[in-house]
Design a protein around this motif. Structure first.
Motif, PDB file in Angstrom:
ATOM      1  N   HIS A 122      36.743  32.424  38.066  1.00  0.00           N
ATOM      2  CA  HIS A 122      37.943  32.247  38.894  1.00  0.00           C
ATOM      3  C   HIS A 122      38.192  30.760  39.143  1.00  0.00           C
ATOM      4  O   HIS A 122      39.302  30.268  38.990  1.00  0.00           O
ATOM      5  N   ARG A 123      37.146  30.072  39.547  1.00  0.00           N
ATOM      6  CA  ARG A 123      37.267  28.638  39.875  1.00  0.00           C
ATOM      7  C   ARG A 123      37.751  27.845  38.661  1.00  0.00           C
ATOM      8  O   ARG A 123      38.677  27.042  38.761  1.00  0.00           O
ATOM      9  N   ALA A 124      37.149  28.093  37.506  1.00  0.00           N
ATOM     10  CA  ALA A 124      37.475  27.333  36.294  1.00  0.00           C
ATOM     11  C   ALA A 124      38.903  27.595  35.824  1.00  0.00           C
ATOM     12  O   ALA A 124      39.538  26.709  35.255  1.00  0.00           O
ATOM     13  N   SER A 125      39.418  28.783  36.089  1.00  0.00           N
ATOM     14  CA  SER A 125      40.770  29.108  35.635  1.00  0.00           C
ATOM     15  C   SER A 125      41.831  28.682  36.649  1.00  0.00           C
ATOM     16  O   SER A 125      43.022  28.856  36.401  1.00  0.00           O
ATOM     17  N   GLY A 126      41.394  28.130  37.769  1.00  0.00           N
ATOM     18  CA  GLY A 126      42.342  27.670  38.775  1.00  0.00           C
ATOM     19  C   GLY A 126      42.836  28.773  39.691  1.00  0.00           C
ATOM     20  O   GLY A 126      43.733  28.565  40.498  1.00  0.00           O
ATOM     21  N   GLU A 127      42.247  29.960  39.568  1.00  0.00           N
ATOM     22  CA  GLU A 127      42.621  31.078  40.432  1.00  0.00           C
ATOM     23  C   GLU A 127      41.880  30.969  41.760  1.00  0.00           C
ATOM     24  O   GLU A 127      40.807  30.365  41.834  1.00  0.00           O
ATOM     25  N   PRO A 128      42.430  31.579  42.798  1.00  0.00           N
ATOM     26  CA  PRO A 128      41.725  31.560  44.088  1.00  0.00           C
ATOM     27  C   PRO A 128      40.373  32.260  43.990  1.00  0.00           C
ATOM     28  O   PRO A 128      40.223  33.233  43.247  1.00  0.00           O
ATOM     29  N   ILE A 129      39.407  31.746  44.727  1.00  0.00           N
ATOM     30  CA  ILE A 129      38.089  32.373  44.798  1.00  0.00           C
ATOM     31  C   ILE A 129      38.242  33.676  45.585  1.00  0.00           C
ATOM     32  O   ILE A 129      38.916  33.707  46.612  1.00  0.00           O
ATOM     33  N   PRO A 130      37.608  34.765  45.134  1.00  0.00           N
ATOM     34  CA  PRO A 130      37.737  36.031  45.858  1.00  0.00           C
ATOM     35  C   PRO A 130      37.188  35.932  47.284  1.00  0.00           C
ATOM     36  O   PRO A 130      36.241  35.190  47.549  1.00  0.00           O
ATOM     37  N   ASP A 131      37.786  36.707  48.169  1.00  0.00           N
ATOM     38  CA  ASP A 131      37.271  36.798  49.537  1.00  0.00           C
ATOM     39  C   ASP A 131      35.973  37.590  49.580  1.00  0.00           C
ATOM     40  O   ASP A 131      35.095  37.304  50.385  1.00  0.00           O
ATOM     41  N   GLU A 132      35.883  38.590  48.702  1.00  0.00           N
ATOM     42  CA  GLU A 132      34.675  39.398  48.587  1.00  0.00           C
ATOM     43  C   GLU A 132      34.487  39.772  47.130  1.00  0.00           C
ATOM     44  O   GLU A 132      35.456  39.876  46.382  1.00  0.00           O
ATOM     45  N   ILE A 133      33.228  39.989  46.746  1.00  0.00           N
ATOM     46  CA  ILE A 133      32.927  40.445  45.387  1.00  0.00           C
ATOM     47  C   ILE A 133      31.717  41.358  45.457  1.00  0.00           C
ATOM     48  O   ILE A 133      30.751  41.075  46.165  1.00  0.00           O
ATOM     49  N   PHE A 134      31.807  42.478  44.735  1.00  0.00           N
ATOM     50  CA  PHE A 134      30.760  43.497  44.774  1.00  0.00           C
ATOM     51  C   PHE A 134      30.346  43.867  43.366  1.00  0.00           C
ATOM     52  O   PHE A 134      31.211  44.032  42.498  1.00  0.00           O
ATOM     53  N   GLU A 135      29.047  44.038  43.143  1.00  0.00           N
ATOM     54  CA  GLU A 135      28.597  44.626  41.891  1.00  0.00           C
ATOM     55  C   GLU A 135      28.850  46.128  42.006  1.00  0.00           C
ATOM     56  O   GLU A 135      28.544  46.738  43.031  1.00  0.00           O
ATOM     57  N   VAL A 136      29.434  46.721  40.956  1.00  0.00           N
ATOM     58  CA  VAL A 136      29.759  48.148  40.975  1.00  0.00           C
ATOM     59  C   VAL A 136      29.234  48.825  39.722  1.00  0.00           C
ATOM     60  O   VAL A 136      28.959  48.171  38.719  1.00  0.00           O
ATOM     61  N   LYS A 137      29.096  50.124  39.796  1.00  0.00           N
ATOM     62  CA  LYS A 137      28.730  50.957  38.640  1.00  0.00           C
ATOM     63  C   LYS A 137      29.916  51.854  38.348  1.00  0.00           C
ATOM     64  O   LYS A 137      30.533  52.390  39.264  1.00  0.00           O
ATOM     65  N   GLU A 138      30.235  51.999  37.086  1.00  0.00           N
ATOM     66  CA  GLU A 138      31.371  52.816  36.691  1.00  0.00           C
ATOM     67  C   GLU A 138      30.981  54.285  36.670  1.00  0.00           C
ATOM     68  O   GLU A 138      29.924  54.656  36.169  1.00  0.00           O
ATOM     69  N   GLY A 139      31.844  55.108  37.240  1.00  0.00           N
ATOM     70  CA  GLY A 139      31.650  56.548  37.228  1.00  0.00           C
ATOM     71  C   GLY A 139      32.782  57.202  36.456  1.00  0.00           C
ATOM     72  O   GLY A 139      33.727  56.547  36.048  1.00  0.00           O
ATOM     73  N   SER A 140      32.668  58.494  36.254  1.00  0.00           N
ATOM     74  CA  SER A 140      33.703  59.225  35.548  1.00  0.00           C
ATOM     75  C   SER A 140      33.827  60.621  36.115  1.00  0.00           C
ATOM     76  O   SER A 140      32.818  61.254  36.466  1.00  0.00           O
TER      77      SER A 140
END
Length: 85
Positions: free
Chosen positions: A65-83
Motif C-alpha cells: 500500500h505504502r509503495a503504491s501511494g495508497e493510504p495505509i489500512p486502518d486495520e488488517i487481518f490474516e484470514v482463511k478462505e472458506g467455501s
C-alpha cells in the motif's frame, strides 16, 4: 503466502470509477513487492474500502500500500478462505 483482508475507514468523496482506478494503479507496484491483490469491496455510505490480498506477511501487505501511494489500512487481518459450495 497468506491471505489478508484490510479495512480503510473514512474514505469519502470518491466515485466507484475513481476507486477502481486507484486500485488498478497499485497492482503493478504490489506485484513488484510480492503481493497479489485479489479483489476489493467498498461501502460508500459507510466510507469503507475492504481489500483482499495474498502476501508473505501483514507487513508486506502494508508496504505494498505504502509503495503504491495508497493510504495505509486502518486495520488488517490474516484470514482463511472458506467455501459454501
Amino acid at each position: 503466502m497468506a491471505l489478508f483482508m484490510d479495512v480503510h475507514r473514512k474514505v469519502t468523496g470518491l466515485t466507484p470509477g475513481e476507486l477502481e482506478e486507484i486500485a488498478r494503479s497499485g497492482l503493478e507496484t504490489a506485484r513488484a513487492k510480492g503481493v497479489e491483490v485479489r479483489n476489493f469491496w467498498y461501502n460508500a455510505k459507510e466510507g469503507c474500502i475492504f481489500c483482499l490480498c495474498e502476501a508473505s506477511s501483514k507487513e508486506a501487505a502494508i508496504e505494498a500500500h505504502r509503495a503504491s501511494g495508497e493510504p495505509i489500512p486502518d486495520e488488517i487481518f490474516e484470514v482463511k478462505e472458506g467455501s459454501l459450495h
